[in-house]
Structure formats: structure tokens, C-alpha cells
Design an enzyme around this catalytic site. Structure first.
Site, mmCIF file in Angstrom:
data_model
loop_
_atom_site.group_PDB
_atom_site.id
_atom_site.type_symbol
_atom_site.label_atom_id
_atom_site.label_comp_id
_atom_site.label_asym_id
_atom_site.label_seq_id
_atom_site.Cartn_x
_atom_site.Cartn_y
_atom_site.Cartn_z
ATOM 1 N N GLU A 240 -85.964 -47.140 73.325
ATOM 2 C CA GLU A 240 -86.262 -48.058 72.216
ATOM 3 C C GLU A 240 -85.997 -47.269 70.940
ATOM 4 O O GLU A 240 -86.802 -46.433 70.535
ATOM 5 C CB GLU A 240 -87.741 -48.478 72.256
ATOM 6 C CG GLU A 240 -88.131 -49.275 73.477
ATOM 7 C CD GLU A 240 -87.624 -50.708 73.450
ATOM 8 O OE1 GLU A 240 -86.948 -51.098 72.481
ATOM 9 O OE2 GLU A 240 -87.898 -51.421 74.422
ATOM 10 N N CYS B 265 -89.492 -50.199 63.349
ATOM 11 C CA CYS B 265 -88.127 -50.348 63.875
ATOM 12 C C CYS B 265 -87.640 -51.767 63.660
ATOM 13 O O CYS B 265 -86.471 -51.996 63.376
ATOM 14 C CB CYS B 265 -88.084 -49.981 65.346
ATOM 15 S SG CYS B 265 -89.279 -50.884 66.331
HETATM 16 P P1 NAP Z 1 -88.042 -39.123 66.404
HETATM 17 O O1 NAP Z 1 -87.862 -38.008 65.488
HETATM 18 O O2 NAP Z 1 -86.953 -39.440 67.361
HETATM 19 O O3 NAP Z 1 -89.412 -38.867 67.179
HETATM 20 C C1 NAP Z 1 -89.856 -39.703 68.220
HETATM 21 C C2 NAP Z 1 -90.347 -38.852 69.372
HETATM 22 O O4 NAP Z 1 -89.249 -38.155 69.951
HETATM 23 C C3 NAP Z 1 -91.344 -37.784 68.962
HETATM 24 O O5 NAP Z 1 -92.283 -37.613 69.999
HETATM 25 C C4 NAP Z 1 -90.477 -36.554 68.802
HETATM 26 O O6 NAP Z 1 -91.191 -35.362 68.961
HETATM 27 C C5 NAP Z 1 -89.481 -36.754 69.920
HETATM 28 N N1 NAP Z 1 -88.204 -36.095 69.730
HETATM 29 C C6 NAP Z 1 -87.531 -35.915 68.569
HETATM 30 N N2 NAP Z 1 -86.355 -35.332 68.808
HETATM 31 C C7 NAP Z 1 -86.270 -35.126 70.138
HETATM 32 C C8 NAP Z 1 -85.292 -34.547 70.993
HETATM 33 N N3 NAP Z 1 -84.144 -34.081 70.531
HETATM 34 N N4 NAP Z 1 -85.545 -34.500 72.310
HETATM 35 C C9 NAP Z 1 -86.691 -34.983 72.809
HETATM 36 N N5 NAP Z 1 -87.660 -35.547 72.057
HETATM 37 C C10 NAP Z 1 -87.446 -35.629 70.736
HETATM 38 O O7 NAP Z 1 -88.315 -40.477 65.671
HETATM 39 P P2 NAP Z 1 -89.077 -40.668 64.305
HETATM 40 O O8 NAP Z 1 -88.078 -40.499 63.243
HETATM 41 O O9 NAP Z 1 -90.314 -39.913 64.249
HETATM 42 O O10 NAP Z 1 -89.459 -42.220 64.503
HETATM 43 C C11 NAP Z 1 -88.845 -43.211 63.855
HETATM 44 C C12 NAP Z 1 -87.703 -43.795 64.658
HETATM 45 O O11 NAP Z 1 -88.210 -44.475 65.798
HETATM 46 C C13 NAP Z 1 -86.970 -44.836 63.854
HETATM 47 O O12 NAP Z 1 -85.595 -44.744 64.057
HETATM 48 C C14 NAP Z 1 -87.516 -46.132 64.420
HETATM 49 O O13 NAP Z 1 -86.698 -47.244 64.208
HETATM 50 C C15 NAP Z 1 -87.668 -45.776 65.856
HETATM 51 N N6 NAP Z 1 -88.584 -46.708 66.536
HETATM 52 C C16 NAP Z 1 -88.079 -47.567 67.454
HETATM 53 C C17 NAP Z 1 -88.910 -48.496 68.069
HETATM 54 C C18 NAP Z 1 -88.394 -49.470 69.076
HETATM 55 O O14 NAP Z 1 -89.212 -50.061 69.775
HETATM 56 N N7 NAP Z 1 -87.093 -49.678 69.199
HETATM 57 C C19 NAP Z 1 -90.256 -48.521 67.735
HETATM 58 C C20 NAP Z 1 -90.745 -47.620 66.789
HETATM 59 C C21 NAP Z 1 -89.876 -46.713 66.203
HETATM 60 P P3 NAP Z 1 -91.626 -34.454 67.688
HETATM 61 O O15 NAP Z 1 -92.527 -35.292 66.868
HETATM 62 O O16 NAP Z 1 -92.302 -33.297 68.318
HETATM 63 O O17 NAP Z 1 -90.345 -34.101 66.984
#
Ligand code: NAP
Length: 459
Positions: free
Chosen positions: A231, A265
Site C-alpha cells: 500500500e 495517502c
Molecule cells: P516510509 O518512509 O516508506 O516508511 C514506512 C515504513 O517503511 C516505516 O516503518 C519505515 O521504517 C519503513 N521503511 C522505510 N524505508 C524502508 C526500506 N528501504 N526497507 C524497509 N522498510 C523501510 O513512508 P513514510 O514516508 O513514512 O510514509 C508516508 C508514505 O506512505 C506516503 O507515500 C503515503 O502515501 C504512504 N501511505 C500509503 C498508504 C496506503 O494505504 N496506500 C497509507 C498510508 C501511507 P523507518 O521509519 O524506520 O524508516
């Protein structure tokens, strides 16, 4: 990234945590695997009883859980309370419905030369859930409630800036009566995700987060041949056509863009408006956005609190500055206020062109991009001119236009004359770089099940 709870309203660190080490990771995976063997045999009634108890705990602890989330990631207290209540509703939804969603499905036995043929749904095992901070309880619950009801076990790697919510979730299901270890929090950074996902006992993964994290997890899971649900981000369009109730559209547009301080999102991010109603809509929408109260997320009258992370407010500032420098018009907002906290005001940016970052990137803050189009064809083409495909909003009272929007908008969900929202009863997920797989409803609970075909011949 350090694992720490930092208040976005002030920038002050509330509490720091130490990442768990290899012996603890190993012990938790082993426990998850061991508990799975018993948990998978529990009846739906046993699991439902614990899931309803989890809902009761959430209801009873709503105030303190909401305050914890607001302190960690800055959503308003009202939004946090609503999130807790929605999670309780989701627990009850799956407690009531899991047995039906996963009941044996009869097949045409005669056609396949069997006495009996059917599909049974079985749990897979320990599933890793990598979750984001923006809806710290809800995103994790969307995985946890169906996964536990199906008989899977869960290992939660939550975002590093919401460790308190992560630990709360780690305890909640045990307190509710699920076997200890059925759902565990792993306080680890993203670098250790590969260690966990490549462990042979961990059978699948779900991620809610950014495209980069999605690509990384999909690559590891691809190498390991493990099922994933992703997601990811979105840049949802919000189409406004002449037959729509423009005032209602402008009101909903304001909520759709600024919910959760603009960090959702499925927030509407690109407002694509027919030229005949553009000026009316732009005026009403800009007035609504400018009237929102920005400030302390714990204060009763606040509509928009701070962004959750300092990097987030930097990103949004740079995206708006880039648009301004390339000729966009800022109709309201657009300047980061002085003072502590990671605040950014509700902002409307008009006259966006393809060379601007806002045209192609997700904007994760309360900033709306406004576009003028000549007709529905142009509106749909522009709506689809993005790598994302999560949700889409369309405002029109014309039934032909409604049908065209439903059929032609490239997204996982189209909401007509309303705002894209997740509901336990409706499947949720995206296409294109917004990810794959579905959460919620019957589709969500089946994602981490083995749909096993059973063919029985003989007398
Ligand atoms: P993010 O940086 O991707 O973080 C999300 C999770 O992934 C965190 O637990 C993070 O851990 C982990 N993570 C980050 N990089 C990683 C990697 N290379 N390998 C494994 N795990 C990794 O996302 P964000 O920027 O905090 O969140 C916002 C994003 O989420 C936006 O793009 C939003 O649209 C999306 N989102 C999507 C949905 C949906 O249902 N489609 C819902 C909500 C949010 P750490 O915190 O330890 O880095």
C-alpha cells in the site's frame, strides 16, 4: 533513523528507544512460528472473543491512546480519537465476519469429476507488517485484525517515529486474550527488515509506506519468493464538473486535502476543475483553506496541526517553492511560519505546469494543486497522467459522466460526489506505483490465506 518519540508541535524529544538486537529478533520470530501452530487451530469463535476484547480495550483507552498518537505524530486530538474508534469498529467487523469470509467455497463437483470439490482458506504463518506513522494505529490494525482472525501471526515493524504506539499495539492483542506472541512489535530500523523477511519462518510481508520502501521490500520478497501486499503513495485527483454542487465540492475538497494535517495517502492532492466552474470553485476552496485553524493539535479548535517530521515540512516547502519559482500562483498559504514545531499552512497552488515537482510528485502536507481543464476528456487524461493510482474523487451529477469516471479513472477506488475514505466493508488498495493487493473487506482477509483446492472422489 533513531527510534524515538518526538513531539512535532515543539520538536522536543519525548523518549528514545534502543533497537532490539539479533537474539531478541530471533526469539520473537521463533515465538511467532511456534504460536502459529496452535493459533491456526483455534476456532473462529475463540479468536473473535479476543478480537472483541481488543475492541473493548480500544474503546476504554481511547483518550490516552489518542493523546499518545497526537504527541508522537501531531494529528489533532479529535482525529486521533476518531482513529481509535475506527480501529475498534474494524476489530468488531472482522470478529463478526471472518468465519463467513473464510468459509469453505463449494465448486462444481460434477464438472471436475468429483464427489465433492471446494476451496478452503488456511492461514499462511508469521507475516511481517512494515507500517507508516501517518495513521499509526489504523494502518497497523488494517493488517492485524484480519490476519489474526484468519489464524496468522504478526510481526510489526512500525515507523521509527511512533514507537509508543508500536509498543501499545504489541501489548494490546495479548491483553485481549490472543496467545502471547501472536502479535509482536519488533523495535527495529528499516535496515533490519531484510533480516526478518529473509528468515524462512516469516512467510509473507505487507508494507504501507513510500514507493522506495515498496520497491525494496518487493525486491527482497521476490528473491525469497514470498507473498507481499504493498500500500504505497498516492496523488489522488479530485475532479469537479459543471453539474456538481460546487459549494459541497469545495467543502469536501478542503477536508479531503487537509485531513490528518495533509498526510494521508488517499488525500485528494490534485484538484482538476472544468473551466466553466473553475473560478467559483477556486474562490470557495481557497476561502475554506485559508479559514482553517492551524496550531496546537491538542487544542479543541485546531483543524490542522504540525507535520509529523522535520523532513516532511522541508519537502513540502521545497515543492511549493519550486512551483512558485517556475511561475505557479499561490492563492493562499505558501509560507512556513516562524517559531517551533513543523507547521505548514493550508496552501492552494494554481497554474501548475508539467515541469513543476508538484505536477508529478506526491505532496504529503496540506497543499493543493489546482488545474483548469476544458472538458471531461481532458480531466480524465490529466487525472491519469501520474505514476500513482490509489484513489480518485469525481464530482458530477450527470450519470453518464459518473459512469465514465468510474470506468476510466485509473485507480483502486473511485468515489463520486464524496471523498475517498477507507471503510472496513470496502476493499482498499492501489494500482500502478500505488502498490498491489487489497486490504479490508473480504479481499483483505484472503490476501494472507492459502486458497486450497480440495477434490474428493470415490464413493
Ligand atoms: P516510509 O518512509 O516508506 O516508511 C514506512 C515504513 O517503511 C516505516 O516503518 C519505515 O521504517 C519503513 N521503511 C522505510 N524505508 C524502508 C526500506 N528501504 N526497507 C524497509 N522498510 C523501510 O513512508 P513514510 O514516508 O513514512 O510514509 C508516508 C508514505 O506512505 C506516503 O507515500 C503515503 O502515501 C504512504 N501511505 C500509503 C498508504 C496506503 O494505504 N496506500 C497509507 C498510508 C501511507 P523507518 O521509519 O524506520 O524508516
Amino acid at each position: 533513523m533513531a527510534i524515538a518519540s518526538v513531539n512535532p508541535a515543539t520538536g522536543e524529544t519525548i523518549e528514545e528507544f534502543t533497537e532490539i538486537g539479533e537474539p531478541e529478533i530471533e526469539a520473537r520470530i521463533a515465538r511467532s512460528d511456534e504460536v502459529f501452530r496452535a493459533h491456526r487451530r483455534d476456532s473462529y469463535d475463540v479468536r473473535a472473543k479476543a478480537m472483541r476484547r481488543a475492541a473493548d480495550l480500544l474503546d476504554a483507552e481511547k483518550g490516552e491512546v489518542a493523546a499518545m498518537m497526537t504527541a508522537e505524530m501531531g494529528k489533532t486530538l479529535a482525529a486521533a480519537g476518531a482513529e481509535v474508534a475506527k480501529c475498534a469498529r474494524l476489530c468488531r467487523f472482522y470478529a463478526d465476519r471472518a468465519a463467513g469470509f473464510l468459509a469453505d467455497e463449494p465448486a462444481d463437483a460434477d464438472a471436475v469429476g468429483a464427489r465433492k470439490a471446494y476451496v478452503r482458506y488456511e492461514p499462511l504463518g508469521p507475516v511481517l507488517a512494515v507500517m507508516p506513522w501517518n495513521f499509526p494505529l489504523w494502518q497497523a490494525m488494517r493488517f492485524a485484525a484480519p490476519a489474526l482472525m484468519a489464524g496468522n501471526t504478526g510481526l510489526l515493524k512500525h515507523a521509527s517515529n511512533v514507537p509508543r504506539t508500536a509498543l501499545y499495539l504489541g501489548d494490546l492483542f495479548t491483553r485481549a486474550g490472543f496467545p502471547e506472541g501472536a502479535f509482536q512489535t519488533l523495535l527495529i530500523g528499516s535496515k533490519l527488515v531484510e533480516r526478518v523477511l529473509s528468515d524462512p519462518r516469516v512467510v509473507a510481508a505487507t508494507l504501507t509506506g513510500s514507493e522506495g520502501a515498496g520497491r525494496s521490500i518487493a525486491a527482497i520478497a521476490g528473491r525469497e519468493l514470498k507473498k507481499t501486499v504493498l500500500e504505497l503513495g498516492g496523488s489522488d485527483p479530485f475532479l469537479v464538473l459543471p453539474s456538481a454542487d460546487i459549494e459541497a465540492a469545495a467543502k469536501t475538497a478542503t477536508t479531503a486535502r487537509t485531513q490528518n494535517n495533509g498526510q494521508s495517502c488517499i488525500a485528494a492532492k490534485r484538484f482538476i476543475v472544468h473551466t466553466d466552474v473553475y473560478d467559483t470553485f477556486a474562490a470557495a476552496f481557497t476561502a475554506n483553506m485559508a479559514a482553517l485553524q492551524v496550531g496546537d493539535p491538542t487544542a479543541a479548535g485546531t483543524d490542522v496541526g504540525p507535520l509529523a517530521q522535520e523532513q516532511g515540512v522541508r519537502d513540502v516547502t521545497e515543492q511549493v517553492d519550486d512551483a512558485r519559482a517556475r511561475g505557479a500562483r499561490i492563492l493562499c498559504g505558501g509560507e512556513r511560519p516562524a517559531g517551533p514545531g513543523w507547521y505548514y499552512p493550508p496552501t492552494v497552488v494554481a497554474e501548475i505546469t508539467p515541469d513543476m515537482r508538484m505536477y508529478r510528485e506526491e505532496v504529503f502536507g496540506p497543499v493543493a494543486g489546482l488545474y483548469r481543464v476544458a472538458d471531461l476528456d481532458q480531466a480524465i487524461a490529466l487525472a491519469n497522467a501520474t505514476p500513482f493510482g490509489l484513489g480518485a474523487n469525481a464530482w458530477t451529477d450527470d450519470e453518464d459522466e459518473q459512469r465514465r469516471c468510474a470506468a476510466e479513472l485509473a485507480a483502486g477506488a473511485v468515489f463520486v460526489n464524496g471523498m475517498v475514505t477507507s471503510h472496513p466493508e470496502l476493499p482498499f488498495g492501489g494500482i500502478k506505483t500505488s502498490g498491489y493487493g487489497r486490504e479490508l473487506a473480504h479481499s483483505g482477509i484472503r490476501e494472507f490465506c492459502n486458497a486450497k483446492t480440495v477434490w474428493v472422489g470415490g464413493g
